[in-house]
Design an enzyme around this catalytic site. Sequence first.
Site, mmCIF file in Angstrom:
data_model
loop_
_atom_site.group_PDB
_atom_site.id
_atom_site.type_symbol
_atom_site.label_atom_id
_atom_site.label_comp_id
_atom_site.label_asym_id
_atom_site.label_seq_id
_atom_site.Cartn_x
_atom_site.Cartn_y
_atom_site.Cartn_z
ATOM 1 N N LEU A 41 -1.877 4.378 -0.613
ATOM 2 C CA LEU A 41 -1.823 3.686 0.714
ATOM 3 C C LEU A 41 -1.243 2.370 0.393
ATOM 4 O O LEU A 41 -1.739 1.754 -0.420
ATOM 5 C CB LEU A 41 -3.320 3.673 1.168
ATOM 6 C CG LEU A 41 -3.342 3.511 2.544
ATOM 7 C CD1 LEU A 41 -2.603 4.235 3.703
ATOM 8 C CD2 LEU A 41 -4.910 3.417 3.063
ATOM 9 N N ASP A 42 -0.212 1.825 1.241
ATOM 10 C CA ASP A 42 0.515 0.832 0.999
ATOM 11 C C ASP A 42 -0.509 -0.517 0.891
ATOM 12 O O ASP A 42 -1.506 -0.384 1.555
ATOM 13 C CB ASP A 42 1.482 0.418 2.076
ATOM 14 C CG ASP A 42 2.785 1.542 1.944
ATOM 15 O OD1 ASP A 42 2.840 2.137 0.969
ATOM 16 O OD2 ASP A 42 3.111 1.870 3.265
ATOM 17 N N PHE A 43 -0.019 -1.597 0.172
ATOM 18 C CA PHE A 43 -0.750 -2.756 -0.053
ATOM 19 C C PHE A 43 -1.040 -3.188 1.350
ATOM 20 O O PHE A 43 -1.990 -3.662 1.396
ATOM 21 C CB PHE A 43 0.172 -3.696 -0.720
ATOM 22 C CG PHE A 43 -0.472 -4.923 -0.969
ATOM 23 C CD1 PHE A 43 -1.322 -5.394 -1.686
ATOM 24 C CD2 PHE A 43 0.257 -6.088 -0.174
ATOM 25 C CE1 PHE A 43 -1.860 -6.472 -2.023
ATOM 26 C CE2 PHE A 43 -0.449 -7.389 -0.425
ATOM 27 C CZ PHE A 43 -1.607 -7.760 -1.493
#
Length: 178
Positions: A41-43
Amino acid sequence: MTLILFNKPFGVLSQFTDEGSGKPTLKDYIHLPGVYPAGRLDFDSEGLLILTNDGRQQAQIANPKHKLPKTYLAQVEGIPSEDALISLRRGVDLKDGRTRPALARIVPEPKNLWPRDPPIRYRKSVPDTWVELSITEGKNRQVRRMTAAVGHPTLRLIRIRIGDWDLDGIEPGKWRKA
């Protein structure tokens, strides 16, 4: 087998090491040995991240060939037209190929949504809308690129469900066993 449902806060890396970046990682929240994220899950995205100690389970969750649906709430800039939603439902052409069709619908602003830190930028002159999107693949930053491709950049992105697992009752930065 251990299966952890974690509500990843905005600004946390989906890994246990920061590789010298100084950014917060999973190790700041989860102190169980031997569990690893099943996917990423992206930053700058929030929400459900599943961790497990079972490599086979990890592959089934993360690998797009299993077509496990992942559902997101995207706060987008503007108000998507029916044509924009139809484009998302049919699949969108991105630089790395066409996406699989998605389920896409406008939804009301979620109740009991935690504040994001830092908050998204607010512009009086540009409305925003919440869209629920379900996809069955996981191209890099796919939901953000899909909404941008139909003219509605994502301002905030929260994954709320993976398959039958969801975020219900899990506060940001907290986790529970499934």
